[in-house]
Each structure stands twice: as C-alpha cells, then as structure tokens.
Design an enzyme around this catalytic site. Structure first.
Site, PDB file in Angstrom:
ATOM      1  CB  SER A 122       6.220  -9.641 -16.211  1.00 30.02           C
ATOM      2  OG  SER A 122       6.243  -8.462 -15.434  1.00 30.02           O
ATOM      3  CG  ASN A 123       5.508  -9.046 -10.572  1.00 28.23           C
ATOM      4  OD1 ASN A 123       6.696  -9.176 -10.834  1.00 28.23           O
ATOM      5  ND2 ASN A 123       5.024  -7.967 -10.004  1.00 28.23           N
ATOM      6  CG  ASP A 124       0.233 -13.245 -10.739  1.00 28.41           C
ATOM      7  OD1 ASP A 124       0.977 -13.108  -9.762  1.00 28.41           O
ATOM      8  OD2 ASP A 124      -1.005 -13.094 -10.687  1.00 28.41           O
TER       9      ASP A 124
ATOM     10  CG  HIS B 137      -1.797   1.195   1.329  1.00 35.42           C
ATOM     11  ND1 HIS B 137      -1.408   2.336   2.005  1.00 35.42           N
ATOM     12  CD2 HIS B 137      -3.029   1.461   0.835  1.00 35.42           C
ATOM     13  CE1 HIS B 137      -2.369   3.231   1.920  1.00 35.42           C
ATOM     14  NE2 HIS B 137      -3.363   2.733   1.233  1.00 35.42           N
TER      15      HIS B 137
ATOM     16  CB  CYS C 182       1.256  -4.511 -16.501  1.00 39.20           C
ATOM     17  SG  CYS C 182      -0.129  -4.025 -17.521  1.00 39.20           S
TER      18      CYS C 182
END
Length: 801
Positions: free
Chosen positions: A703-705, A421, A752
């Site tokens: 790209s992270n997942d 956050h 992203c």
C-alpha cells in the site's frame, strides 16, 4: 541389601524415581541408560554413591553439629555467608572415609575399569543433590564437577570435594531462596567414564529455544575440549539450531542456524593431580572450524527429541564427543526450568495513569511503556560503553548497532521513520522505540531517569522520571478468530521466534533485503566476481567476513538460507511469503563491494529495482544466488511453506522473463508445490491484474508504494506528508479493483501495511472488498485482529438485516 549396595549403585539399576537415593542428575543418567539405549542414545557407563553413603560419611566424622551450628549462626547474623560456607566445607574436606565406604567406591571403580578394558580409567566425578533437577528448581551449577580423575585415591578425594561443594556459597543461597532445608538435602556422587572430549568437543543442548521458549527447535552450543567452558560461559561457543518436525526425515537436513563462535580456549587434560584439567588457547584452524559436522548436529538433535519425548517435558542436556572414536554421548539431562514454565498465553497492554513533564516526542514503535536510565551513544565507535538494560539514545542505527539494541530496554533516535532500521529491529525485538525524535541526543543525558511511552497512539513520548502506569495481561486464547487471515511482516530472523505464540496465519512479508543488509552485508555480485574486485578495502572486508568459505558465493547462499529457514520455522506449516531482494541502486551500492556494480540514478525509487534486476546481465548472477538459497531452504531443509514473491514487476513481459530466469535456476512455478506471488505496488499491476493473475498465484498489495505511485507523492517528503494518504479514494479504487480481479481469477490477494491496525475504517473497507489476508508488524497484530473481527461481525449483522 548388601553393604556395597547401600553405598554404591550402578546407573543401569537406577530410574528417574530414585532422586531421593541418588539425586536428580544421577537418577536421570540411570533412566537414560535403562530406557533410551535401545533408541540409540549413548550414555557413558558409571555408578553413583547413595544419599545414605553421604550421611554415613557425615555421621562417621561427627559433622552434623558443625554444619547445624554454622548454619544457625548464618541465620542469626553471627557468620557471613562466606564464613559459614567455608567452615562447613573445611570440616567435610578434613573428614576421612570409613574402610567400608572406601572399599565400596574403589571396588566399583575397579569394576568400571574392567568393563572399559583399562587399568585406570579416567572418570568424571559429578555432584548430584537429592533436591536437584526438579521441575521448578534445576540447581544447575550449584555443586562441583571434577574431570579427568584417574586412580582410586584421586577418586576418593574428588568424592570428598563433591560432598564439600554441597555447601558452596551459591548452593547455600540457592537452597535458601527455594525454601530447602540444608540439613535434609544429601549429595550423591556420579562416577562416569570420561568421553575423550578433551581432544574432541563438548557442550550443552536444549530441546527448546532458551530465549523465547519456541518449542519446535533444538538448540546446541559446542566448543572444543571438555564441556565445562560452555557450561560456565567461559567461551564463545558455536551455536546450532535444528527444526524438530523434520529431524526424522532422512532426506532432509533441517539445520536452521549455524553460527560459528570464536572458541578462544579449550579445556584439556593436565598431568597435575591437584588440577587435572587446564585451559589452553585454540589454534586458528579450530577457531575457524565448526566443532560438529552436520551429521553430528542432526544425531544430537534427534537424541534431544527422544529424551524430551521420554521425559514428557523440555530438557537441558550436556553432551560430549570422543576425539579418539568420534562417538557422541549424552552426559547429563535435566528438566528445562525457565522458558517451559512461562505463561504460554500472556501478552501485555499498557496504560499511563500519571506522568512527569514531557521532554521529547517522535513516532511510536510498539505499544509498551518502559522506565529506566538513559544511555546516550552518538557514534558506533562508542558502543562498548553502553550499559545493559538502559534506554539507548542515539542519532540513528544500522546493523552494527544490533548487538546493543538487543540489550536495551527501549530505543530513542533523532532520525528515522517507521521503516527505518531502528523501527524494524525494535518491533521485532519487542522493544518500545521512539524514532525521528529530532533532538533527543541533545536534550537527554546519561543516567537521566525517564519513562518511554509508546502506548498513546502514533506518537511516542519521553517523560521525566518514572511514570505511574499499569499493565494488563492479554490471553492469546481470547483473541477473536477471523475469516480474513492476519499474517506477520518479519525481516529479522534473530527475532522471528519471539512471536511464535501469536496465533498468526503465517508471514505475509519476509524482506530478503533486510536479511542481506544485516546478516550478509556483502553485495552478491562482489562475491561472484571477488577475484577481479578493484576496491582493495572491500576485498579485505569480504575476505574477513567469508573466512572459512572456500567458495565466496557459498557464504551468501548459506547465510541467506539459514536466515530464511529461521523465519519459515517460526510459522511452519503456515505459509511464509519471502520477497526476493528489493534494494534500490543506492542501497545496493552501500553493501560491501556494491559500488562497482551499481549505476548512479537520479531517482532510485523508480529505477533499476525489483524484477528488472533479476534477468539483467548486471545482476542475473546475483539473483541466481538468491534462487539457490530458496532452493536449499525448500528442498534440503524441508520448508515447503515458503512462497516466493516478486517485487516491482512493471509488465507482463517482465513477469515472463523473471519466471523464465527462476525456472532456469531450479525454481519453476508449480514444481514441488512452489507458489510465486507478485507485489501489487504499481498501477500497471492493477490495470492488468487479470493478465498478472495468469502468471502468478497471488498478489500482495504494497500500500505504501501503490499510494505513492497512484497519487504521485513521495512518501518521504515532509512538504507533501499531508497528501500521502492510503485511504484516498483513488488508492482505495486501485485496491478494490485488484482484489476483485484476483478473486475472479482464483488468485490469493493480501495487503502488507500498518493501515488495518492503525485505522479500523480501513480494515472494514478491506473486509468489505473480500481481501484474503492482511499482514502487519507483530506489535500491531492484536489491534489488526480486533479491527478485522469487528468489521466481519458488522458485515454479518448487515447481511442478517
């Protein structure tokens, strides 16, 4: 020229070129009466005393010497500012009107009463200095205004008090700071029919966003009663934002924000001659209601555009609504002098030259350097003791912290990563932040002077004392152009306008779940089934948050629609890709009322999330509310630039079911130009890319997942951190494959993530694959743009060779 005309002139006889004669405020009123009435802008009738009348009053009472002596003593240090101002004001208030001047003012007042059909009209008596409302000096609030003035003697007294207010302490200081000669500034008094806003409402309006300078919106503040409370900041008003490009389309209602203020008091008429107005508490009903209807908001906004177009510059206006007739009026208009004069193309880069001892380090968010005093706040219960402009140091943040985060110079947290956050909010507020610092709350202490540096790469550092650093201005016009579109990741609607000057190609990822978590806070199913909720605490919280909404689900739709509209407005007409909610079950359960509707899962990351929720009986009604909000933004507000994106879609069968549910909720792909994208974050999205491309208009590679699921690595695992690599050959094969398949199918494909801005070689790889777009956080935009430009240039050189 008749004697009366030397002293009094009617608004319709004045133009904006008469500042020397009647001051900026009255010249502007005359300009609007004469030129904008035919375009529908209403201004209450009235007249102005002239600058010559002011000097006649000063000279007939022999006041020049008194004024000059007091000012000379102030300059020499013999009198304080307060003493000098009081001396001059007292002398003016003791002055008397010559019969000639008194007759000119009272005769004009009688004529105004006849025009209005009243024996004794109540009027507003406003000061208008001849060095006022200039492009580089507004003089706003430097002189006095008197409201609810009735009768000839009361009018003459109010005019005299206006003259005296030319020498309030703040007015003397302001003229000195701006370089104006006190003895060459005169004062005109505007006498204007009062709109009965004491039983209606009033406020201020700007034809530009006052925080960011975003020039496509109108900002309106509104409160019950007379407008002085809003002007003076004495009340928390309603706030409305409208989108200018759509205002003159009668089929649309482009109100992108409606924020209800508490409006605790209102200024009304009083019977006391010495104090013709007074403040009284507002009723519960008034505090719960909006001052303006949607139609009123749109009318005022259109007037703001008409006024801005006529003057050829952003404007600051005051308005009033007559509680008897319901009519709206503009009662003042002046140039906006802050945001409109900011350098339009400037951004900054920072470089540390020398620094003190390193105290704390963590992940760097943003690329700025800030020095200041520390303010340690360990609990949300202690937020009230935060010192504005300090460096906020805390363990972690959540939505309750946003109000003080906006007032911080920088942020340091013990916990959290780049998607925490604190990191997301800091990026979008343009604040440097260091997250995951570990022990900052133990090592740093209140009022400690430190420098926060996020300009040295991935790690951010806190240095003892004030470091020596330099800034370099970047000209946005000099940012290289690229064939590959560079877009922004945005989540916080409140910060969206901040980045409007960046030449981005749209928003590649707007996270709906962030909006829900921060701006709605309630589980949508708890709103659908509010009457049968078992948790009384949750029910009480929902009742409080949804106060004023008869239909609890409308609270969700309304707030979500307005939040998304802000983001869409910030980039219009460029595309804005809104990802439908992608909470995991444990995150949904943390929303108010959410625990009753969410299953307990061992691995929420791979559980009931994304597309699987939208057609499930567990959440289908909640998804319908999300669709209602999207329809409202596109159809009623006009933001057809919104593209919908479906996250975590595991199979083509699931894709078909989701598209079917969307169509049942009025969002049919292709209708009214609606495009639907899918996140590419699961290996099945790559393996069956051709089939997915038949169902969707585009892919956005998460790209992270995708890295996590391709490599089987938990991205949040400390022990496996060295294995999580977006540039692993297996991940790059996945990305290359889906780009190729998308291009064959004629579908758009983007990515992203931060990797293109952090790693030039990754940007080069994506360009070589032929990707259409990359979407990065705003603070990474310039780095990504440069890396892509370099990669495209290198590709061209290779082709030439």
């Amino acid at each position: 020229m008749a004697a009366d005309a030397q002293h009094v002139v009617w608004f319709e006889e004045i133009t904006r070129h008469d500042v020397a004669r009647v001051g900026g405020k009255n010249a502007s009123l005359g300009e609007m009466v004469g030129n904008l009435a035919a375009k529908g802008v209403k201004v209450p009738p009235g007249f102005a005393t002239t600058a010559e009348a002011y000097w006649r009053f000063i000279d007939s009472n022999g006041l020049r010497a008194t004024m000059a002596d007091a000012l000379a003593e102030l300059e020499a240090g013999g009198l304080s500012l307060a003493e000098a101002g009081q001396t001059i004001r007292r002398a003016i208030l003791r002055g008397s009107w010559s019969p000639e001047m008194a007759d000119a003012i009272t005769s004009a007042y009688r004529d105004l009463c006849r025009r209005l059909g009243k024996a004794e009209a109540d009027v507003a008596v406003r000061s208008s200095a001849t060095a006022e409302d200039l492009p580089d000096a507004s003089f706003a609030g430097q002189q006095e205004t008197y409201l609810n003035i009735r009768g000839e003697q009361a009018l003459l007294e109010a005019c005299r008090r206006c003259y005296a207010s030319l020498f309030t302490d703040r007015a003397i200081s302001y003229r000195k700071a701006k370089g104006f000669d006190h003895m060459k500034v005169a004062l005109s008094v505007g006498v204007q029919s009062m709109a009965r806003s004491d039983i209606g409402g009033a406020g201020v309006m700007f034809s530009i966003d006052t925080e960011t300078g975003f020039d496509k919106v109108v900002l309106i503040n509104a409160a019950w009663g007379l407008g002085e409370n809003v002007v003076q900041g004495a009340v928390d008003p309603d706030e409305y934002l409208t989108f200018k490009p759509f205002l003159f389309d009668a089929a649309l209602s482009p109100i992108v924000e409606k924020k209800r203020g508490d409006k605790a008091v209102k200024m009304i008429y009083a019977s006391d001659g010495d104090h013709p107005t007074r403040n009284v508490p507002t009723s519960k009903a008034e505090r719960a209601a909006f001052v303006l209807s949607d139609q009123d908001i749109l009318t005022l906004s259109r007037w703001a555009c008409v006024i801005e177009n006529h003057y050829g510059q952003p404007m600051d206006m005051e308005w009033a609504k007559d509680g008897e007739t319901g009519e709206l009026f503009i009662v003042q208009a002046r140039p906006e002098t802050v945001q409109s004069r900011r350098e339009a193309n400037a951004l900054k880069t920072y470089r540390i030259k020398s620094k003190g001892r390193k105290i704390v380090s963590g992940l760097a968010i943003g690329d700025a350097v800030v020095a200041g005093k520390v303010c340690v706040i360990e609990s949300a219960r202690d937020i009230a003791r935060f010192v504005d402009g300090s460096i906020l140091v805390t363990q972690t943040t959540d939505p309750d912290w946003v109000p003080i985060m906006k007032r911080a110079a920088a942020i340091i947290t013990d916990h959290g990563g780049r998607t925490s956050h604190a990191a997301i909010v800091s990026r979008e507020l343009g604040l440097p932040a260091i997250v995951g610092a570990g022990d900052a709350t133990h090592v740093l202490h209140d009022e400690q002077l430190v420098t926060v540096s996020c300009a040295e790469g991935d790690l951010g550092f806190v240095y003892e004392g004030v470091a020596d650093y330099e800034t370099e201005g970047l000209d946005l016009a000099a940012i290289p152009t690229t064939r590959t579109k560079i877009m922004l990741n945005l989540a916080d609607p409140a910060a969206a306008f901040r980045w409007w000057r960046i030449p981005a190609d749209g928003v590649g990822l707007a996270r709906m779940e962030f909006v829900i978590n921060n701006h709605i806070k309630i589980h949508p199913m708890a709103l659908v089934h509010y009457d049968t909720l078992k948790n009384e605490d949750a029910k009480s919280s929902i009742a409080q948050l949804t106060f004023g909404y008869e239909d609890k689900t409308e609270y969700f739709v309304d707030r979500l629609a307005h939040a998304l509209a802000r983001i869409a407005a910030s980039r219009h007409p460029a595309p804005v890709i809104v990802r439908m909610s992608d909470f995991k079950t444990n995150e949904y359960a943390n929303l108010i009322g959410g625990a009753e509707f969410e299953p307990k899962e061992e691995n929420p990351m791979l559980g009931f999330r994304g597309a699987s929720r939208y057609y499930s009986p567990r959440y289908r009604e909640g998804f319908a509310l999300e669709c209602r909000a999207i329809r409202r933004v596109r159809e009623q507000m006009g933001f057809k630039n919104i593209i919908v994106m479906i996250p975590f879609c595991r199979s083509t069968k699931e894709a078909d079911r989701v598209l079917e549910v969307m169509a049942a909720n009025g969002l049919k792909r292709g209708n009214d130009g609606l495009q639907v994208y899918v996140m590419c974050e699961i290996p099945s999205n790559v393996i069956l890319a051709k089939a997915f491309a038949e169902r969707f208009d585009g892919f956005s590679i998460g790209s992270n997942d995708l890295t996590q699921l391709t490599l089987g690595v938990d991205r949040d695992s400390t022990d496996l951190a060295n294995l999580f690599d977006e540039q692993d050959e297996a991940v790059k094969w996945m990305i290359q494959t889906v780009i190729a398949e998308a291009r064959k199918a004629g579908a758009k494909v983007g990515l992203c993530g931060q990797a293109p801005s952090d790693h030039p070689e990754f940007a080069e790889f994506l360009v070589a694959c032929g990707i259409d777009s990359m979407s990065v956080t705003p603070d990474s935009f310039i780095a990504a743009k440069r890396h892509v430009a370099a990669a495209e240039d290198a590709e061209i050189e290779m082709k030439i060779k």
